[in-house]
Write a protein that holds these residues in place. Sequence first.
Motif, short mmCIF file in Angstrom:
data_model
loop_
_atom_site.label_atom_id
_atom_site.label_comp_id
_atom_site.label_asym_id
_atom_site.label_seq_id
_atom_site.Cartn_x
_atom_site.Cartn_y
_atom_site.Cartn_z
N THR A 277 1.06 -1.38 0.24
CA THR A 277 -0.08 0.09 -0.14
C THR A 277 1.01 1.46 0.30
OG1 THR A 277 -2.05 -1.08 1.43
CG2 THR A 277 -1.76 1.21 0.90
N ILE A 278 1.72 0.96 0.92
CA ILE A 278 2.28 2.49 0.96
C ILE A 278 3.37 3.05 -0.71
CG2 ILE A 278 4.95 2.96 2.00
CD1 ILE A 278 3.98 1.94 4.89
N LEU A 279 3.82 2.10 -1.29
CA LEU A 279 4.74 1.97 -2.73
C LEU A 279 3.38 2.40 -3.47
CD1 LEU A 279 6.96 -1.83 -2.48
CD2 LEU A 279 7.25 0.94 -1.98
N VAL A 280 2.37 1.87 -4.05
CA VAL A 280 1.88 2.26 -4.15
C VAL A 280 0.81 3.77 -4.21
CG1 VAL A 280 -0.96 2.10 -4.95
CG2 VAL A 280 0.11 -0.10 -4.41
N LEU A 281 0.99 4.46 -2.57
CA LEU A 281 1.10 5.62 -2.57
C LEU A 281 2.16 6.26 -3.08
CD1 LEU A 281 -0.63 6.04 0.28
CD2 LEU A 281 -1.81 5.91 -0.93
N MET A 282 3.37 5.70 -3.01
CA MET A 282 4.63 7.21 -3.22
C MET A 282 5.11 6.51 -4.97
SD MET A 282 8.43 5.30 -2.53
CE MET A 282 8.00 5.28 -0.18
N TYR A 344 7.05 13.16 1.85
CA TYR A 344 8.43 14.70 0.82
C TYR A 344 8.11 14.32 -0.10
CZ TYR A 344 12.58 15.67 -0.25
OH TYR A 344 13.49 16.27 -1.08
N LEU A 345 7.91 13.31 -0.61
CA LEU A 345 7.73 13.21 -2.79
C LEU A 345 6.53 13.84 -2.83
CD1 LEU A 345 8.85 9.69 -3.39
CD2 LEU A 345 9.87 11.62 -3.63
N TYR A 346 5.18 13.87 -2.08
CA TYR A 346 4.10 15.08 -2.62
C TYR A 346 4.90 16.21 -2.18
CZ TYR A 346 1.56 10.64 -2.73
OH TYR A 346 0.45 10.10 -3.28
N TYR A 347 5.19 16.32 -1.39
CA TYR A 347 5.29 17.77 -1.09
C TYR A 347 6.24 18.56 -1.63
CZ TYR A 347 6.62 22.52 1.75
OH TYR A 347 6.37 23.28 1.93
N ARG A 348 6.98 17.95 -2.56
CA ARG A 348 7.75 18.43 -3.58
C ARG A 348 7.36 18.63 -4.75
NH1 ARG A 348 14.09 15.75 -4.91
NH2 ARG A 348 14.23 17.21 -6.30
N ARG A 349 6.88 17.62 -5.08
CA ARG A 349 6.23 17.79 -6.35
C ARG A 349 5.17 18.47 -6.68
NH1 ARG A 349 10.20 15.44 -8.20
NH2 ARG A 349 10.17 13.75 -8.44
N GLN A 350 3.65 18.66 -5.27
CA GLN A 350 3.33 19.68 -4.99
C GLN A 350 3.80 20.95 -5.14
OE1 GLN A 350 0.05 18.69 -5.04
NE2 GLN A 350 -0.98 20.30 -5.46
N HIS A 351 5.10 21.14 -4.20
CA HIS A 351 5.93 23.03 -4.52
C HIS A 351 7.25 23.30 -5.68
CE1 HIS A 351 2.80 23.61 -1.00
NE2 HIS A 351 2.94 22.73 -0.64
N LEU A 352 6.71 22.50 -5.73
CA LEU A 352 7.62 21.61 -6.72
C LEU A 352 9.54 22.47 -6.26
CD1 LEU A 352 6.05 23.20 -9.89
CD2 LEU A 352 6.37 20.90 -10.31
N GLN A 353 9.73 21.92 -5.39
CA GLN A 353 10.93 22.35 -5.52
C GLN A 353 11.12 21.40 -3.72
OE1 GLN A 353 10.90 26.43 -2.91
NE2 GLN A 353 9.28 26.20 -2.30
N PRO A 354 12.10 21.46 -2.98
CA PRO A 354 13.04 20.35 -2.25
C PRO A 354 12.56 20.82 -0.77
CG PRO A 354 14.56 20.73 -3.99
CD PRO A 354 13.86 21.21 -3.99
N LEU A 355 11.65 19.64 0.45
CA LEU A 355 11.05 20.40 1.52
C LEU A 355 12.66 20.80 2.09
CD1 LEU A 355 8.94 20.40 3.06
CD2 LEU A 355 9.50 17.71 4.46
N VAL A 356 13.96 19.97 2.41
CA VAL A 356 14.35 20.43 3.64
C VAL A 356 14.90 22.19 3.12
CG1 VAL A 356 16.82 19.24 4.03
CG2 VAL A 356 15.40 17.87 3.33
N PRO A 357 15.72 22.07 1.62
CA PRO A 357 16.31 24.02 1.59
C PRO A 357 14.84 24.60 1.98
CG PRO A 357 16.52 22.30 -0.38
CD PRO A 357 15.49 21.46 0.60
N GLN A 358 13.65 24.04 1.79
CA GLN A 358 12.87 25.29 1.73
C GLN A 358 12.86 25.63 4.26
OE1 GLN A 358 9.13 24.65 0.92
NE2 GLN A 358 8.19 26.17 1.35
N LEU A 359 12.62 25.03 4.42
CA LEU A 359 13.18 24.36 6.05
C LEU A 359 14.18 25.10 6.98
CD1 LEU A 359 11.76 20.85 6.77
CD2 LEU A 359 10.58 23.13 6.95
N PHE A 360 15.65 25.22 6.04
CA PHE A 360 16.97 25.55 5.74
C PHE A 360 16.59 26.99 5.55
CE2 PHE A 360 21.06 27.00 5.54
CZ PHE A 360 21.45 26.50 6.48
N ASN A 361 15.60 27.10 5.27
CA ASN A 361 16.30 28.66 4.58
C ASN A 361 15.00 29.97 5.74
OD1 ASN A 361 17.88 28.57 2.57
ND2 ASN A 361 16.32 28.24 0.92
#
Length: 367
Positions: A277-282, A344-361
């Motif tokens: 199930t997790i892999l299908v969602l991923m 994390y992959l959903y967030y990255r595709r939704q906002h078109l940018q990586p999550l980690v650099p955004q939190l760092f900034n």
Amino acid sequence: MKIFKRALSMELMTSASAIFLIILGIVVAQRAGNIVRQVSKGILPNDAIGTILTFSLIKLMPMILSLAIFLSVLLTLTRWHRDSEMVIWFSAGLSLKQWLWPILRLVTPVILIITLLSLYVMPWATDKAEAYREQLKKRDELASISPGTFKESSNGERIYFVESFDKLGYEVKNIFAQTRQDNKTGIITANRGSRYQAENGDHFLVLHHGQRYETQPNVLEISTTEFERYEIRIETKESAPEPITTQAKSTYDLLTDPSQADHAEFQWRLAIPISATILVLMAIPLSFVNPRAGRSLNIMSALLIFIVYNNILSIFQAWLSQGKINPWIGLWPVHGCFVLLTVYLYYRRQHLQPLVPQLFNRFFRKP
């Protein structure tokens, strides 16, 4: 939107069927080659190939189905990205998250089948396979001989070679047998033979129209005898029944007075449908195609994730069976890590940018 869902349903079913058959063919070829190799070495009789192969496929069926639906969702959405059909979807005001329910409705029956196979059918097949192997160990010497190969008896006193059997296995042709008894070595050859059971239950191999050669160590003379009928008593194998393994226990037995190994096996059986199930969602955010990357990058990434996921689950299962992990913790940290990776992959595709650099900034940028 109904047109998209209908097209998705048809293409997903088609790709899942094709991928399942391809994976099944690869597994059959690999397992059959391994079993035939054991038959050629005399470890298994030649009439056991079909039975052992069938039980092996049943045991591997949950993993095959998990990989098939994971790749089918990934490849279907990857093609939609590449052919700009996803652009139409997004232009209609629909988001990536709205793919969740249509895909989950399509794969839920397969997930239920995987759960049924993992909890009930897989241990049943393992139990039957182990019982069948025990039955093979108790077969007599002649029944374990494969045509065209030399076979040594369990006590090491006889070596057999038979060119061919009839369909029922009672008539043999072109027999060679070497025996060691009373410090003498005998070699027996015959054109044909048959087997029969005496009244006391002993089995005999009857050779017709053959020769027997007998030699002794440090003696140059060879005794030669021609015979019309020669009987060889076939030794039967006696082996103590082995205890049932954890993999062969039913799910109900695992839950009643469980040990550490029982906890590990039960959580592994649950982990198969959960990971599917997790892999299908991923696969939904993972299907995004970067035009600058190769077409096979998504497939390679998916196979790597599938292998890493299952290997980490196997490591945690081993730790759990050894008592290094509390049963209440079990394999859940592995599922939690991959759930976070999916988010994390959903967030990255939704906002078109990586999550980690955004939190760092956000937290570490200068005022």
